[in-house]
Write a protein that holds these residues in place. Structure first.
Motif, PDB file in Angstrom:
ATOM      1  N   TRP A  31       0.670  -1.450   0.139  1.00 38.92           N
ATOM      2  CA  TRP A  31      -0.054   0.179  -0.014  1.00 38.92           C
ATOM      3  C   TRP A  31       1.058   1.343  -0.058  1.00 38.92           C
ATOM      4  CZ3 TRP A  31      -4.655   0.714  -1.370  1.00 38.92           C
ATOM      5  CH2 TRP A  31      -5.380  -0.632  -1.239  1.00 38.92           C
ATOM      6  N   VAL A  32       1.906   1.006   0.200  1.00 42.72           N
ATOM      7  CA  VAL A  32       2.538   2.316   0.878  1.00 42.72           C
ATOM      8  C   VAL A  32       3.548   3.010  -0.397  1.00 42.72           C
ATOM      9  CG1 VAL A  32       4.854   3.463   1.735  1.00 42.72           C
ATOM     10  CG2 VAL A  32       3.262   2.391   3.053  1.00 42.72           C
ATOM     11  N   GLN A  37       4.357   5.959  -5.480  1.00 45.36           N
ATOM     12  CA  GLN A  37       3.613   5.453  -6.864  1.00 45.36           C
ATOM     13  C   GLN A  37       3.219   6.582  -7.321  1.00 45.36           C
ATOM     14  OE1 GLN A  37       5.730   2.159  -8.059  1.00 45.36           O
ATOM     15  NE2 GLN A  37       7.511   2.054  -6.831  1.00 45.36           N
ATOM     16  N   VAL A  38       1.818   6.797  -7.091  1.00 46.73           N
ATOM     17  CA  VAL A  38       0.497   7.694  -8.221  1.00 46.73           C
ATOM     18  C   VAL A  38       0.156   8.499  -7.697  1.00 46.73           C
ATOM     19  CG1 VAL A  38       0.106   4.828  -9.161  1.00 46.73           C
ATOM     20  CG2 VAL A  38      -1.276   6.160  -7.010  1.00 46.73           C
ATOM     21  N   LEU A  83      -2.399   1.657 -11.351  1.00 45.89           N
ATOM     22  CA  LEU A  83      -3.215   0.629 -10.504  1.00 45.89           C
ATOM     23  C   LEU A  83      -2.939  -1.033 -10.633  1.00 45.89           C
ATOM     24  CD1 LEU A  83      -5.915   2.391  -8.590  1.00 45.89           C
ATOM     25  CD2 LEU A  83      -3.514   2.332  -8.299  1.00 45.89           C
ATOM     26  N   GLU A  84      -3.987  -1.232 -11.707  1.00 46.95           N
ATOM     27  CA  GLU A  84      -3.889  -2.318 -11.831  1.00 46.95           C
ATOM     28  C   GLU A  84      -2.294  -3.388 -12.576  1.00 46.95           C
ATOM     29  OE1 GLU A  84      -7.844  -2.944 -15.093  1.00 46.95           O
ATOM     30  OE2 GLU A  84      -6.596  -1.307 -15.695  1.00 46.95           O
ATOM     31  N   LEU A  85      -1.578  -2.978 -13.010  1.00 46.67           N
ATOM     32  CA  LEU A  85      -0.326  -3.368 -13.374  1.00 46.67           C
ATOM     33  C   LEU A  85       0.559  -3.267 -12.043  1.00 46.67           C
ATOM     34  CD1 LEU A  85       1.931  -3.951 -15.105  1.00 46.67           C
ATOM     35  CD2 LEU A  85       2.993  -1.169 -14.724  1.00 46.67           C
ATOM     36  N   THR A 105       8.634  -2.296  -7.243  1.00 46.25           N
ATOM     37  CA  THR A 105       9.064  -0.589  -7.823  1.00 46.25           C
ATOM     38  C   THR A 105       8.737  -0.431  -9.939  1.00 46.25           C
ATOM     39  OG1 THR A 105      11.065  -1.226  -8.253  1.00 46.25           O
ATOM     40  CG2 THR A 105      10.904  -0.551  -6.314  1.00 46.25           C
ATOM     41  N   ARG A 106       8.048   0.948  -9.472  1.00 46.21           N
ATOM     42  CA  ARG A 106       8.264   1.658 -11.388  1.00 46.21           C
ATOM     43  C   ARG A 106       6.848   0.870 -12.115  1.00 46.21           C
ATOM     44  NH1 ARG A 106      14.195   0.783 -11.939  1.00 46.21           N
ATOM     45  NH2 ARG A 106      15.402   2.744 -10.801  1.00 46.21           N
TER      46      ARG A 106
END
Length: 107
Positions: A31-32, A37-38, A83-85, A105-106
């Motif tokens: 979650w963090v 990242q978004v 989010l899906e990725l 990540t990424r």
């Protein structure tokens, strides 16, 4: 993974699919990482019950997950793809048995 592809699902169904994966596989670190990242880590701070419910197995967890995902997408609808990725990466790692301790990540 015999689920429909995200391109064949409605916007709402896509959010619910991410929610399902999150409920089954996300830990606090996921979650963090995902929200930072978004650019929405403040949503976790606003709903600090979200992280608590991850640890406690709280009944409110499912509703909190949906609220957070919906808020992310409401801010920036294109983040649904990200989010899906992220959720798909988590699911793939979980299915491969390599989920624990993996940083994704990424997105």
């Amino acid at each position: 993974m015999n689920e429909p592809t995200s391109t064949s699902l409605s916007h709402e169904a896509r959010i619910l699919r991410v929610k399902k994966i999150a409920l089954e596989h996300f830990k606090e670190e996921h979650w963090v990482e995902m929200t930072s990242q978004v650019g929405c880590s403040d949503l976790l701070e606003m709903r600090d019950e979200a992280l608590g419910s991850v640890s406690w197995g709280d009944d409110a967890y499912a509703a909190t997950v949906l609220k957070i995902l919906s808020a992310i997408v409401q801010r920036n609808p294109t983040d649904l793809d990200r989010l899906e990725l992220y959720a798909d990466k988590c699911l793939a790692h979980a299915e491969a048995g390599s989920f624990s301790g993996v940083t994704l990540t990424r997105i």
